[in-house]
Scaffold this motif. Structure first.
Motif, PDB file in Angstrom:
ATOM      1  N   THR A  93       0.824  -1.207   0.000  1.00 25.24           N
ATOM      2  CA  THR A  93       0.000   0.000   0.000  1.00 25.24           C
ATOM      3  C   THR A  93       0.859   1.259   0.000  1.00 25.24           C
ATOM      4  O   THR A  93       0.574   2.218  -0.724  1.00 25.24           O
ATOM      5  N   ALA A  94       1.940   1.245   0.799  1.00 25.00           N
ATOM      6  CA  ALA A  94       2.792   2.434   0.933  1.00 25.00           C
ATOM      7  C   ALA A  94       3.594   2.711  -0.337  1.00 25.00           C
ATOM      8  O   ALA A  94       3.708   3.859  -0.770  1.00 25.00           O
ATOM      9  N   VAL A  95       4.143   1.657  -0.955  1.00 24.69           N
ATOM     10  CA  VAL A  95       5.020   1.817  -2.120  1.00 24.69           C
ATOM     11  C   VAL A  95       4.253   1.702  -3.440  1.00 24.69           C
ATOM     12  O   VAL A  95       4.802   1.964  -4.503  1.00 24.69           O
ATOM     13  N   GLN A  96       2.978   1.309  -3.335  1.00 23.01           N
ATOM     14  CA  GLN A  96       2.134   1.116  -4.521  1.00 23.01           C
ATOM     15  C   GLN A  96       2.701   0.046  -5.452  1.00 23.01           C
ATOM     16  O   GLN A  96       3.002   0.288  -6.625  1.00 23.01           O
ATOM     17  N   ILE A  97       2.864  -1.153  -4.915  1.00 22.91           N
ATOM     18  CA  ILE A  97       3.309  -2.290  -5.729  1.00 22.91           C
ATOM     19  C   ILE A  97       2.078  -2.874  -6.428  1.00 22.91           C
ATOM     20  O   ILE A  97       1.202  -3.445  -5.773  1.00 22.91           O
ATOM     21  N   ASN A  98       2.003  -2.725  -7.737  1.00 19.29           N
ATOM     22  CA  ASN A  98       0.815  -3.120  -8.489  1.00 19.29           C
ATOM     23  C   ASN A  98       0.977  -4.420  -9.279  1.00 19.29           C
ATOM     24  O   ASN A  98      -0.016  -5.038  -9.669  1.00 19.29           O
ATOM     25  N   LEU A 148       3.398 -11.395  -4.915  1.00 22.19           N
ATOM     26  CA  LEU A 148       3.547 -12.800  -4.550  1.00 22.19           C
ATOM     27  C   LEU A 148       4.967 -13.098  -4.075  1.00 22.19           C
ATOM     28  O   LEU A 148       5.173 -13.878  -3.137  1.00 22.19           O
ATOM     29  N   LEU A 149       5.959 -12.461  -4.720  1.00 17.38           N
ATOM     30  CA  LEU A 149       7.349 -12.609  -4.295  1.00 17.38           C
ATOM     31  C   LEU A 149       7.522 -12.118  -2.858  1.00 17.38           C
ATOM     32  O   LEU A 149       8.172 -12.770  -2.033  1.00 17.38           O
ATOM     33  N   LEU A 150       6.925 -10.984  -2.561  1.00 17.42           N
ATOM     34  CA  LEU A 150       7.007 -10.395  -1.223  1.00 17.42           C
ATOM     35  C   LEU A 150       6.431 -11.344  -0.175  1.00 17.42           C
ATOM     36  O   LEU A 150       7.031 -11.567   0.884  1.00 17.42           O
ATOM     37  N   LEU A 151       5.270 -11.921  -0.484  1.00 17.59           N
ATOM     38  CA  LEU A 151       4.628 -12.856   0.446  1.00 17.59           C
ATOM     39  C   LEU A 151       5.459 -14.123   0.631  1.00 17.59           C
ATOM     40  O   LEU A 151       5.698 -14.567   1.757  1.00 17.59           O
ATOM     41  N   ALA A 152       5.898 -14.707  -0.487  1.00 20.83           N
ATOM     42  CA  ALA A 152       6.639 -15.968  -0.429  1.00 20.83           C
ATOM     43  C   ALA A 152       7.943 -15.802   0.345  1.00 20.83           C
ATOM     44  O   ALA A 152       8.296 -16.650   1.186  1.00 20.83           O
ATOM     45  N   PHE A 153       8.663 -14.722   0.091  1.00 22.19           N
ATOM     46  CA  PHE A 153       9.940 -14.491   0.772  1.00 22.19           C
ATOM     47  C   PHE A 153       9.720 -14.286   2.264  1.00 22.19           C
ATOM     48  O   PHE A 153      10.434 -14.853   3.095  1.00 22.19           O
ATOM     49  N   GLY A 154       8.722 -13.473   2.612  1.00 21.33           N
ATOM     50  CA  GLY A 154       8.457 -13.185   4.021  1.00 21.33           C
ATOM     51  C   GLY A 154       7.988 -14.388   4.814  1.00 21.33           C
ATOM     52  O   GLY A 154       8.202 -14.471   6.024  1.00 21.33           O
ATOM     53  N   LEU A 155       7.334 -15.339   4.140  1.00 23.46           N
ATOM     54  CA  LEU A 155       6.814 -16.529   4.816  1.00 23.46           C
ATOM     55  C   LEU A 155       7.829 -17.673   4.859  1.00 23.46           C
ATOM     56  O   LEU A 155       7.470 -18.802   5.209  1.00 23.46           O
ATOM     57  N   SER A 156       9.086 -17.386   4.523  1.00 25.40           N
ATOM     58  CA  SER A 156      10.130 -18.411   4.573  1.00 25.40           C
ATOM     59  C   SER A 156      10.259 -18.995   5.980  1.00 25.40           C
ATOM     60  O   SER A 156       9.918 -18.355   6.973  1.00 25.40           O
ATOM     61  N   ALA A 157      10.770 -20.200   6.037  1.00 26.20           N
ATOM     62  CA  ALA A 157      10.973 -20.871   7.327  1.00 26.20           C
ATOM     63  C   ALA A 157      12.036 -20.153   8.143  1.00 26.20           C
ATOM     64  O   ALA A 157      12.790 -19.317   7.621  1.00 26.20           O
ATOM     65  N   ALA A 196      -1.749 -20.929  -6.485  1.00 25.94           N
ATOM     66  CA  ALA A 196      -3.117 -20.418  -6.687  1.00 25.94           C
ATOM     67  C   ALA A 196      -3.177 -19.309  -7.727  1.00 25.94           C
ATOM     68  O   ALA A 196      -4.161 -18.570  -7.798  1.00 25.94           O
ATOM     69  N   GLY A 197      -2.115 -19.164  -8.507  1.00 28.81           N
ATOM     70  CA  GLY A 197      -2.094 -18.107  -9.527  1.00 28.81           C
ATOM     71  C   GLY A 197      -1.961 -16.731  -8.888  1.00 28.81           C
ATOM     72  O   GLY A 197      -1.114 -16.532  -8.013  1.00 28.81           O
ATOM     73  N   THR A 198      -2.808 -15.795  -9.304  1.00 33.60           N
ATOM     74  CA  THR A 198      -2.737 -14.425  -8.774  1.00 33.60           C
ATOM     75  C   THR A 198      -3.795 -14.175  -7.697  1.00 33.60           C
ATOM     76  O   THR A 198      -4.053 -13.033  -7.333  1.00 33.60           O
ATOM     77  N   LEU A 199      -4.395 -15.248  -7.185  1.00 30.61           N
ATOM     78  CA  LEU A 199      -5.454 -15.102  -6.175  1.00 30.61           C
ATOM     79  C   LEU A 199      -4.979 -14.318  -4.959  1.00 30.61           C
ATOM     80  O   LEU A 199      -5.664 -13.409  -4.483  1.00 30.61           O
ATOM     81  N   PHE A 200      -3.789 -14.647  -4.460  1.00 25.98           N
ATOM     82  CA  PHE A 200      -3.280 -14.010  -3.241  1.00 25.98           C
ATOM     83  C   PHE A 200      -2.555 -12.692  -3.517  1.00 25.98           C
ATOM     84  O   PHE A 200      -1.977 -12.102  -2.602  1.00 25.98           O
ATOM     85  N   ALA A 201      -2.578 -12.245  -4.772  1.00 29.52           N
ATOM     86  CA  ALA A 201      -2.019 -10.929  -5.094  1.00 29.52           C
ATOM     87  C   ALA A 201      -3.013  -9.825  -4.772  1.00 29.52           C
ATOM     88  O   ALA A 201      -2.659  -8.647  -4.730  1.00 29.52           O
ATOM     89  N   SER A 202      -4.265 -10.195  -4.536  1.00 32.75           N
ATOM     90  CA  SER A 202      -5.312  -9.231  -4.200  1.00 32.75           C
ATOM     91  C   SER A 202      -5.198  -8.815  -2.730  1.00 32.75           C
ATOM     92  O   SER A 202      -4.994  -9.663  -1.852  1.00 32.75           O
ATOM     93  N   ILE A 203      -5.335  -7.530  -2.465  1.00 32.13           N
ATOM     94  CA  ILE A 203      -5.261  -7.012  -1.096  1.00 32.13           C
ATOM     95  C   ILE A 203      -6.353  -7.633  -0.226  1.00 32.13           C
ATOM     96  O   ILE A 203      -6.120  -8.002   0.931  1.00 32.13           O
ATOM     97  N   LYS A 204      -7.565  -7.768  -0.789  1.00 35.57           N
ATOM     98  CA  LYS A 204      -8.675  -8.354  -0.025  1.00 35.57           C
ATOM     99  C   LYS A 204      -8.353  -9.782   0.410  1.00 35.57           C
ATOM    100  O   LYS A 204      -8.622 -10.181   1.551  1.00 35.57           O
TER     101      LYS A 204
END
Length: 383
Positions: free
Chosen positions: A253-258, A264-273, A325-333
């Motif tokens: 939201t802050a950087v406006q990553i569209n 998805l990269l941001l989520l996957a990296f942050g959820l690393s073990a 899941a494709g781009t499903l989790f790319a949605s903010i909602k």
């Protein structure tokens, strides 16, 4: 079957083999021998190769900074949930959890899936981001671990100069740190793996190959999770994952990553073990403390191993589910919904423990009341 899913199952298989080998390796000295090989040979070689193989691109220099900030935020944010899980502030488990939960191990848990679902270019971005994470887990967390060690052992009479000297000696005496220093010096002179003599590069490469199987076997051999602790660790990791998703939403939201793939990269990296490297710091501190009579434990090695054992499969399931899941989790909602589910799931155990505690208190109060009433009736009958 997807090749990366097969790799994941292979990693879990190694942990399973380690659990089965407990029957054969009952002696603690045998387990300690495996740990020595990991910490003094396989891990240093892996770190050296990872560092000397880095090609820094100016356009991607922001990514390590973002990863480093994520580590720092997790370091201060995750301990806020520990009291809910029954982990007392200042305890060995508290410090162990804070050290482990702020670290990331993308190499084992998310790199294969990023390559498969997002492609080579996004794997390069993830590798660049991991530089910031490496600085944090290898240097910052080591300094933090040593600082906590000094504080726990109440080393107060020593001057800052003496503490600094002791810290430098401890850092230089650790093979991991020596390899890091050597890699950085060689990198500054423009050396890479292909510039090194064959005997050196080949020896390091072969030692590095031992890293993953040995770590997974060691986790399987060392893991001793009680039912209650398993629920506690699962809750801890789910809450950590929920915090990561919330931080991801804030950054997007802050950087406006569209771009969906960037999200998805941001989520996957942050959820690393959680990373194995903080365990190396914990082991180093523990080894120092065992040399002292009547020492106080700074960390809990068993708790650290149990966190690693649960963290890896949980992270893989989350990352694989998101990317497949494709781009499903790319949605903010969808991200908001995911964060809510993770946090709600993480709060089930503390909520259950709270209900049990209240029920126990109510039973004790009821018993006290019944005892008091029977005592009064007895006194009345006697009179």
């Amino acid at each position: 079957m997807d090749i990366n899913l097969q790799k994941t199952l292979l990693f879990l298989l190694f942990i399973g083999i380690g659990i089965l080998l407990k029957v054969k390796l009952k002696n603690k000295s045998e387990l300690a021998g495996i740990k020595v090989i990991i910490l003094n040979l396989a891990l240093p070689a892996t770190i050296f190769i990872a560092l000397i193989g880095v090609n820094i691109e100016a356009s991607l220099l922001l990514l390590p900074i973002i990863a480093l900030l994520l580590n720092v935020v997790l370091f201060f944010a995750t301990p806020l949930v520990f009291p809910l899980l029954g982990i007392k502030k200042g305890s060995p488990n508290y410090r162990t959890g804070q050290l482990l939960l702020s670290s990331l191990a993308p190499g084992l848990s998310c790199f294969p899936f990023i390559l498969e679902y997002l492609g080579d270019s996004y794997l390069a971005k993830a590798a660049m981001a991991d530089l910031g994470n490496k600085v944090f887990v290898l240097l910052v967390l080591y300094l933090v671990a040593m600082r906590w060690h000094y504080k726990t052992q109440e080393i107060e009479n020593t001057s800052n100069k003496a503490k600094f000297k002791s810290l430098c000696i401890a850092m230089v005496s650790e093979p991991v740190n020596l390899f890091i220093i050597a890699a950085l010096i060689l990198l500054s002179f423009g050396f890479h793996m292909n510039n090194l003599p064959f005997i050196v590069s080949e020896s390091l490469s072969r030692l590095s190959l031992l890293m993953t199987p040995l770590v997974l076997l060691f986790i399987g051999l060392s893991v001793k999770i009680k039912k209650r602790q398993f629920a506690q660790i699962i809750s801890m990791l789910l809450l950590r994952a929920g915090i990561v998703v919330i931080l991801g939403i804030a950054l997007i939201t802050a950087v406006q990553i569209n771009v969906a793939q960037d999200r998805l990269l941001l989520l996957a990296f942050g959820l690393s073990a959680c990373s194995f490297w903080p365990f190396a710091h914990i082991a180093a501190v523990d080894a120092q403390e065992k040399r002292v009579l009547n020492f106080k434990k700074t960390f809990n090695q068993n708790f650290a191993i149990n966190i690693l054992a649960v963290s890896f499969p949980l992270s893989v399931v989350l990352i694989l589910g998101i990317l497949s899941a494709g781009t499903l989790f790319a949605s903010i909602k969808t991200m908001v919904l995911l964060a809510g589910i993770l946090i709600a799931s993480g709060l089930i155990y503390p909520a259950f423990m709270l209900v049990v505690k209240k029920k126990t208190i109510a039973q004790i109060q009821s018993l006290d009341t019944e005892t008091g009433d029977s005592y009064k009736l007895k006194r009345v009958s006697e009179n």
